[in-house]
Design an enzyme around this catalytic site. Structure first.
Site, PDB file in Angstrom:
ATOM      1  N   HIS A   1       0.837  -1.208   0.000  1.00 23.42           N
ATOM      2  CA  HIS A   1       0.000   0.000   0.000  1.00 23.42           C
ATOM      3  C   HIS A   1       0.872   1.258   0.000  1.00 23.42           C
ATOM      4  O   HIS A   1       0.716   2.133  -0.858  1.00 23.42           O
ATOM      5  CB  HIS A   1      -0.915  -0.016   1.238  1.00 23.42           C
ATOM      6  CG  HIS A   1      -1.744   1.224   1.399  1.00 23.42           C
ATOM      7  ND1 HIS A   1      -3.081   1.267   1.081  1.00 23.42           N
ATOM      8  CD2 HIS A   1      -1.423   2.475   1.816  1.00 23.42           C
ATOM      9  CE1 HIS A   1      -3.552   2.492   1.303  1.00 23.42           C
ATOM     10  NE2 HIS A   1      -2.552   3.244   1.756  1.00 23.42           N
ATOM     11  N   GLU A   2       1.776   1.339   0.947  1.00 23.62           N
ATOM     12  CA  GLU A   2       2.597   2.545   1.061  1.00 23.62           C
ATOM     13  C   GLU A   2       3.491   2.707  -0.157  1.00 23.62           C
ATOM     14  O   GLU A   2       3.773   3.823  -0.599  1.00 23.62           O
ATOM     15  CB  GLU A   2       3.420   2.533   2.353  1.00 23.62           C
ATOM     16  CG  GLU A   2       2.581   2.547   3.637  1.00 23.62           C
ATOM     17  CD  GLU A   2       1.518   3.638   3.667  1.00 23.62           C
ATOM     18  OE1 GLU A   2       1.717   4.691   3.034  1.00 23.62           O
ATOM     19  OE2 GLU A   2       0.470   3.425   4.310  1.00 23.62           O
TER      20      GLU A   2
ATOM     21  N   HIS B   1       1.743   4.609  -2.857  1.00 13.84           N
ATOM     22  CA  HIS B   1       1.902   6.064  -2.703  1.00 13.84           C
ATOM     23  C   HIS B   1       3.281   6.490  -3.203  1.00 13.84           C
ATOM     24  O   HIS B   1       3.426   7.520  -3.861  1.00 13.84           O
ATOM     25  CB  HIS B   1       1.788   6.468  -1.230  1.00 13.84           C
ATOM     26  CG  HIS B   1       0.404   6.401  -0.653  1.00 13.84           C
ATOM     27  ND1 HIS B   1      -0.662   7.068  -1.188  1.00 13.84           N
ATOM     28  CD2 HIS B   1      -0.075   5.762   0.455  1.00 13.84           C
ATOM     29  CE1 HIS B   1      -1.747   6.845  -0.435  1.00 13.84           C
ATOM     30  NE2 HIS B   1      -1.411   6.049   0.558  1.00 13.84           N
TER      31      HIS B   1
ATOM     32  N   HIS C   1       3.437   6.745  -6.868  1.00 11.77           N
ATOM     33  CA  HIS C   1       2.712   7.931  -7.309  1.00 11.77           C
ATOM     34  C   HIS C   1       3.631   9.163  -7.237  1.00 11.77           C
ATOM     35  O   HIS C   1       3.591  10.036  -8.099  1.00 11.77           O
ATOM     36  CB  HIS C   1       1.481   8.111  -6.413  1.00 11.77           C
ATOM     37  CG  HIS C   1       0.405   8.974  -6.988  1.00 11.77           C
ATOM     38  ND1 HIS C   1      -0.671   9.384  -6.246  1.00 11.77           N
ATOM     39  CD2 HIS C   1       0.228   9.514  -8.215  1.00 11.77           C
ATOM     40  CE1 HIS C   1      -1.458  10.140  -7.002  1.00 11.77           C
ATOM     41  NE2 HIS C   1      -0.938  10.232  -8.192  1.00 11.77           N
TER      42      HIS C   1
HETATM   43 ZN   LIG Z   1      -2.662   5.320   2.133  1.00 11.84          ZN
END
Ligand SMILES: [Zn+2]
Length: 684
Positions: A473-474, A477, A480
């Site tokens: 998940h991290e 980011h 991104h």
């Molecule tokens: Zn998040």
């Protein structure tokens, strides 16, 4: 005397902050100089003798404030990752100064007149699309901050902002105190049956710390449903704990009832002053959802599936209650909210039959990172990673990797800071040390933080599957931020709406479950043997367990948040009893809080009454809809393939906010978002 290293651009690769030369005493000077420098820069913009141009106004604003950006990035990242008392004390002094600094720029009427004049003729200026978007973003920011108001209205706005800020502080302090005061004292250790020895020891320690001799104390966590409810076999204690949790902020000297009412009224008044029907309309206009109706639609669409699953689970749990009663010879009872986690845990064990100790040896941190997270990024985007141990870090646990693009071009630095420590706040997050912007020649430096317990020296760090998912998940980011390829700093990578920013991260989670990726990293840390298929299947099947409850409690809280912030000022002023207001909202959606309570009740809903999520708690699921739609698109196009990654990268991950987020998604997905893939992913 050494020069303050925060005042100049770093000479390290990628302008990595020189962590080995930054000390606490540098912050005050660098912030002061950073704010003063930006005000000088802004003054130079408004003092122009010639007319305003895109270059001399908008680009000049984009170039302003570089010292402030640099010191802010270091300070705010480290206050979360490696804090100390001096930094915290300074932070409370700094916060109002930064707020006033921002007002000084956004409410500067000469500056706004220049921005506005350019905005009006934006299509006639011969600008490229990204520049037009930038100009529109600046105009929006000024307008939303109140730049179009007259002086009286600006004064009124500042007064409202001041009142809101002190009420939110009081709300936060009340929640802290109510949560602390709400801790449940227990007289006999027998009542704690179900807890581990460590947990009982911790409860004794918590009691002793408050002078409660010979007692045990169960402290409260933020959410309505308390984690220990899953373990406590004493039903009366479960009920006490649950009631202590839900009572917070509703009575006594920590009563938030009036504060909430005043806050909701003031927010509605501010929205009206700025020309909006209500606070939700104001907040959502600048999010990808766009309007309260769109949020209502998505929440309302999801409720039936979540409720159906929760009702089905409730029937199974009721049967477990009855079987349990027969087994132990007590009178059966009707499943209540305080019973749910306890019987859900029994059901989980009965259905999936594995424990953490069995799984952990197959999820070793370094291997998951290299053969899972980095591997998936290589397969999808062609990225490669090289550790750079010679670069300075702010704590010895931090690892630095240089990231190269598919043609070998240097792309970014990635800092991996995975272990818990006293100086780090809880949870997991991504942050930017340097934000990508071609205008300033900046390539990204991003970090991921987790709170994995640090193993003893020489021992491997073994993860749960939830922690593995968080790692992915991290890193979503981080991608991104690292794949951002825009010209202007304001439009950089992760600088997107709240309800869009979790899309890349929640999307990246799916690779943790992908058979090819999972097969590559789920290997025994000593033998290298792959995880047995039967165990793997149980771990994956367990991911959708109890999602009816989890989704319903989340939706209930999101609906309450929206309902409060869709009120006009006069309507809000009429509401004397928040509990009744909540009950009506939930009832209108068919949610029975006696069985599945909202994740937060109004009295302690800090996200929306003292955090940045007012009319925004829906954002998590809004982003997840996009993430699951993207996941479905990948699966339909062959899954883990470079061509698929390239498509997402070119249409979304590299774009930051250089385009409207909703338009970016539709361009990638080929249509508007649908909730069905999320419903399937959560097993509803
Ligand atoms: Zn998040």
């Amino acid at each position: 005397m050494h020069a303050n290293p925060l005042l100049q651009a770093s000479t390290l690769p990628y302008q990595l902050p020189p962590f080995d030369r930054v000390y606490d005493q540098h912050y005050r000077e660098a912030f002061a100089e950073g704010m003063a420098a930006q005000l000088r820069e802004v003054k130079a913009i408004t003092a122009l003798e010639t007319g305003a141009t895109f270059e001399n106004t908008i680009v000049a604003l984009e170039r302003s404030g570089q010292i402030l950006d640099r010191v802010g990035a270091v300070f705010f990242n480290l206050i979360a990752s490696n804090t100390n008392e001096a930094m915290q004390q300074y932070e409370s002094e700094l916060a109002p100064q930064l707020a006033a600094h921002e007002d000084a720029i956004l409410l500067d009427s000469r500056l706004f007149a220049q921005v506005s004049a350019l905005y009006e003729q934006r299509l006639a200026l011969g600008l490229e699309p990204e520049a037009i978007q930038l100009l529109e973003r600046y105009h929006t920011q000024f307008v939303r901050a109140g730049a179009r108001l007259n002086d009286d209205e600006k004064a009124r706005l500042k007064a409202i902002n001041g009142q809101i800020s002190s009420l939110t502080t009081r709300f936060r302090q009340n929640v802290l105190k109510a949560t602390s005061d709400g801790a449940v004292a227990v007289d006999s250790v027998e009542e704690l049956a179900g807890l581990t020895e460590e947990q009982i020891g911790a409860a004794a320690g918590a009691a002793a710390a408050r002078g409660l001799v010979g007692k045990w104390l169960i402290t409260l966590q933020n959410t309505t449903t308390q984690p220990l409810l899953a373990q406590l076999s004493n039903r009366a204690l479960r009920e006490r704990l649950f009631r202590a949790s839900t009572a917070r902020g509703g009575a006594g000297n920590t009563n938030n009832t009036q504060i909430v009412q005043q806050l909701v009224v003031l927010r509605a008044q501010r929205a009206a002053l700025l020309g909006y029907r209500n606070h939700a309309t104001y907040q959502l206009e600048d999010e990808s959802a766009g309007s309260p109706a769109a949020v209502e639609r998505i929440l309302t669409d999801l409720v039936p599936a979540a409720l159906a699953r929760a009702r089905e689970d409730a029937r199974d749990l009721q049967q477990l209650v009855e079987a349990h009663a027969r087994e132990e010879g007590f009178a059966p009872f009707r499943l209540a909210a305080w019973d749910w986690p306890f019987y859900a845990e029994r059901l989980r064990r009965a259905r999936f039959d594995f424990d953490r100790a069995e799984v952990a040896p197959y999820f070793e941190l370094s291997r998951v990172l290299r053969d899972g997270v980095f591997y998936a990024a290589h397969e999808l985007y062609g990225l490669t990673f090289k550790e750079r141990p010679e670069l300075p870090v702010y704590h010895p646990d931090v690892r630095v990797f240089e990231v190269f693009d598919l043609d070998g071009t240097p792309l970014a630095l990635f800092l991996a800071d995975y272990f818990a420590r006293d100086s780090k706040q809880g949870g997991a997050w991504m942050n930017n040390f340097v934000r990508q912007a071609r205008l300033l020649g900046l390539k990204p430096v991003v970090a991921n933080n987790l709170n994995v317990p640090k193993p003893q020296s020489g021992q491997p760090a073994l993860l749960t599957f939830e922690e593995v998912t968080t790692l992915f998940h991290e890193f979503g980011h981080a991608l991104h931020g690292m794949l951002s390829n825009v010209r202007y700093p304001l439009l950089q990578g992760t600088n997107v709406p709240r309800d869009f920013v979790e899309f890349p991260s929640q999307f990246n989670e799916m690779w943790a479950r992908d058979p090819k990726v999972l097969g590559n990293f789920a290997r025994h840390h000593r033998t290298g043997e792959p995880m047995p298929q039967a165990l793997l299947s149980k771990v994956l099947a367990a991911q959708t367990f109890d999602q009816g409850y989890a989704t319903t409690e989340y939706l209930a809280a999101a609906l309450i948040d929206q309902a409060w912030h869709e009120l006009g000022a006069d309507e809000a002023a009429q509401i004397a009893d928040p509990a009744r207001f909540e009950a009506k909202v939930l009832e209108s959606h068919g949610i029975d809080p006696a069985l599945v309570p909202p994740r937060y009740h109004t009295g302690y809903f800090a996200h929306v009454f003292s955090g940045g999520y007012s009319a925004g708690y829906y954002a998590y699921i809004w982003s997840e809809v996009l993430a699951r739609d993207a996941g479905e698109w990948f699966i339909a196009h062959g899954g883990l393939r470079r061509a698929n990654g390239a498509n997402l990268r070119s249409k979304v991950l590299s774009r930051g906010r250089s385009l409207d987020p909703q338009a970016m998604f539709i361009d990638f997905y080929g249509g508007p978002p649908k909730v069905a893939p999320l419903v399937a992913y959560r097993g509803l």
